[in-house]
Design a protein around this motif. Sequence first.
Motif, PDB file in Angstrom:
ATOM      1  N   LYS A  45      35.193  36.225  34.972  1.00  0.00           N
ATOM      2  CA  LYS A  45      35.372  34.924  34.324  1.00  0.00           C
ATOM      3  C   LYS A  45      36.037  35.071  32.962  1.00  0.00           C
ATOM      4  O   LYS A  45      35.870  36.071  32.254  1.00  0.00           O
ATOM      5  N   ASN A  46      36.775  34.040  32.587  1.00  0.00           N
ATOM      6  CA  ASN A  46      37.420  33.984  31.280  1.00  0.00           C
ATOM      7  C   ASN A  46      36.360  33.706  30.220  1.00  0.00           C
ATOM      8  O   ASN A  46      35.802  32.606  30.143  1.00  0.00           O
TER       9      ASN A  46
ATOM     10  N   GLU B 216      46.437  27.107  36.793  1.00  0.00           N
ATOM     11  CA  GLU B 216      46.019  26.767  35.428  1.00  0.00           C
ATOM     12  C   GLU B 216      47.043  27.251  34.409  1.00  0.00           C
ATOM     13  O   GLU B 216      47.426  26.519  33.486  1.00  0.00           O
TER      14      GLU B 216
ATOM     15  N   LEU C 163      43.851  30.516  38.882  1.00  0.00           N
ATOM     16  CA  LEU C 163      44.335  30.972  37.580  1.00  0.00           C
ATOM     17  C   LEU C 163      45.830  30.731  37.452  1.00  0.00           C
ATOM     18  O   LEU C 163      46.318  30.300  36.397  1.00  0.00           O
ATOM     19  N   TRP C 164      46.589  30.989  38.514  1.00  0.00           N
ATOM     20  CA  TRP C 164      48.029  30.778  38.471  1.00  0.00           C
ATOM     21  C   TRP C 164      48.350  29.301  38.241  1.00  0.00           C
ATOM     22  O   TRP C 164      49.224  28.965  37.426  1.00  0.00           O
TER      23      TRP C 164
ATOM     24  N   CYS D 236      49.616  35.921  29.474  1.00  0.00           N
ATOM     25  CA  CYS D 236      49.032  36.492  30.688  1.00  0.00           C
ATOM     26  C   CYS D 236      49.759  37.779  31.034  1.00  0.00           C
ATOM     27  O   CYS D 236      50.820  38.094  30.473  1.00  0.00           O
TER      28      CYS D 236
ATOM     29  N   SER E 227      46.384  37.902  35.526  1.00  0.00           N
ATOM     30  CA  SER E 227      45.186  38.057  34.701  1.00  0.00           C
ATOM     31  C   SER E 227      45.532  37.547  33.308  1.00  0.00           C
ATOM     32  O   SER E 227      46.668  37.673  32.854  1.00  0.00           O
ATOM     33  N   ARG E 228      44.544  36.979  32.650  1.00  0.00           N
ATOM     34  CA  ARG E 228      44.781  36.587  31.259  1.00  0.00           C
ATOM     35  C   ARG E 228      44.983  37.821  30.389  1.00  0.00           C
ATOM     36  O   ARG E 228      45.638  37.744  29.356  1.00  0.00           O
TER      37      ARG E 228
END
Length: 837
Positions: free
Chosen positions: A522-523, A350, A347-348, A394, A377-378
């Motif tokens: 998951k997003n 991305e 995630l980081w 984020c 986290s988003r």
Amino acid sequence: MEKHSSSLVVELSYPDLVINVGKVTLGEENRRKLQKPRKDQEKERVMRAACALLNSGGGVIQMEMANKDEHPIEPSLRSSNKVDVVPFLLNLGAITLPLKMVPSRLAFAACALHCTGFNNADPAFEFFQRDNLEYGEILPFPESPSIEFKQFSTKHFQTYLENIIPVYVSAFANTEEGGYLFIGVEDKSRKVLGCAKENVNPYSLRARIEKAILKLPCVHFCQSACQINFTTKILNVFAKGKLYGFACVIRVKPFCCAVFSEEPSSWLVENQQIHKLTIDKWVDRMMDIDQDLSRLCKDFESQLSLTSGPPLSRPVFSKKGLEHKKDLQQLLFPVPSEHLQCTPEPLWKELSSQHEGLEKLIKEEMPPLSRGILIFSRSWAVDLDLQEKQGVICDALLIAQGSPPILYTVLREKDAAGQHYSMHTAFTLKQKLVNMGGYTRKLCVLAKVLSLSAEDTAESSEGPGCLLKYSESYSLADTPQMEALLQSLVIVLLGFRSFLSDKVGCEVLNLLTAQQYKIFSKNLHKNRELFIHGLPGSGKTIIAMKIMEKISKVFGCPTKEILYICENQPLRNFLSSKNVCQAVTRKTFMNSSNFESIQHIIIDEAQNFRTEDGDWYEKAKKITHRKKDCPGILWIFMDYFQTSHLDCSGLPPLSAQFPKEELTKVVRNADLIANYLMKAMKEVREKPPPNIPHESLKMLHEAEWTHSVRGTLQVKKDLTLRQMMTYVADTCKSLFEMGYSPNDVAVLVSTTKEVDRYKHELLKAMRKKRVVQLCDACDMSGNHMVLDSVRRFSGLERSIVFGIHPKSAESAILDNILVCLASRAKQQLYILWHGDY
């Protein structure tokens, strides 16, 4: 719980609970000079605020110094005039500062429950039988924990009685053998003095005593509604043969539950209001400690005990053999030994690749030479069950040595709403770490807003949390402290309400596995459609429920816009009771067009769907794709091993089921049942029915099985129908005598038609043993045994399952039916074969 109007103000502009108590005179010398009404009022405000904070997760008391002394209080309080109240509990008696925190279960500002013990002998009983006493007579026994002597007070007589009776009567009632209160006896000399007859009316005295006792608050933990059992005797006191006056003896017998001298003065903060707990609520919370869950939870091990937890925390369990909260913390949020680590790394990477300048901004904000973990986290708001906010790139939570926890919110552009979002998210995180995660050390979560906008010149904005100026003691000192906080975070993020809660009558939490959490986290914006293949007992329905809760927060939609579809009515009813969605069966879905409000669809047990009423998958896809530029969520859960028919399921070809995730960790069944289940699944894999894609069964190679709960597995063959029903009734009778309940048991047969065939014989056998009645699986909440078909019980579970061998099932899916049957049992499985099979 009653709302109490007072001058106390709960501040809403900080990421913490802050109660403003107004002007307070500080310093012991200064307080001695105060007039009593003002002194008592100030003391009550501070005690009430401290009590409310202690019961609500901790916080800060804000006050204004009424006196102008240069050094009225302790040095640690001079800078901010705030008292930190950490989430421990205490009995508050004085206003001396700083407050000392003493662990307990619930804070209260006035002692309410008086308990004592005493000698087994009852020397006062013989004396209690007398009607007359002699003035100056010395009683032949002293005071003891069960005997109290009090003189009469000729002044303010009624007030005197009202003061002493609640204290001693409640004390004696709360012991195992009761006690005696003598009024009219001097305590040191034991002399009978009584009260002159001119000063007391014996009838009025009796009435006042009885009135005072009957006013005492009582709470029952049992089914009884009895009152305090006491006897009042008014004794004549003679002097030289003439009636001088009267004495009184009150005999109090033990009370079945609890008697209070007065209503507990206990407070908490709820919805930004300070509430006083009623006596029933206070007792509920005092008694809400670790219950005896040994039988119901013997498959589980404790992750959080209420014995040492904050007052709002709940018991947390994980299934034996699964990751402990410490293991989950090491797996998900490991603390590096020498540097600061960004996690989760994918995630980081991305986020930093998508947003130019983000990596530089984050690095500039990090404390120099910091060691710890930065958790991205988003939306930390969504992770904490809050609403997602547009414009937030984020959030990142810093857990680092030498620093208090800091929540960074990165915005595209600064705005006032972003500051409020960050503050509210940080506040919610702090509260959940304490009240859900059970964290008991000093804790604050500071809020800090960052912006990537060129107009904002990449500056940061410290939130109000930084203005509180927490002391150094709020910084995380070392690795053990960081790991303890992160283990509380694991409970916050992976905890979910256990199905066990309804059974034990209080909320109990379980923990997701790391594999389950991976899917749950998951997003949703990037995973609008997802196929989840899960082995039996891997927690598919739990994830389905959690995802629907998350959908509501991410997309800000009401439950009426989320649709849950399954094949059978019992599972539909079960999900409907959770109030997280609309729930229908596949048949209802296909035969109705009333889904205009639906935006998102979750499909469970999809392997058992059929196309007899039309193409359900196509219909679901059309509904969720109404908005071409922003489709809704369509997640489909399935387990081909539990396919219970030979028709076309309507699922897309396996190659078209993309993206796909797998749940391969079996968490439901005891060891012996899991071994039996694995053998049945191997049979399905080797001889699959023609309507199951062979490739889908390869996931059995990845199966993980927990091993720690032995459980029970018995297979009985060559039984007649009557012998099978007698066996079920006999076994149930023994289980109920051991403490199991009817709602622990399900009896499953092959088809719905066979339910009626077996019901009559089973009821007859159960009546002979005086065992409880039966009900089908449509009502899983009642305290009764379930009798239903294996197919209709799909997606549900019971601790104890009796399976009548499914000889009537089609031979091609016989092993599938055995998989379905075995996977429903958590602790005990009994499979009964017909003799003619």
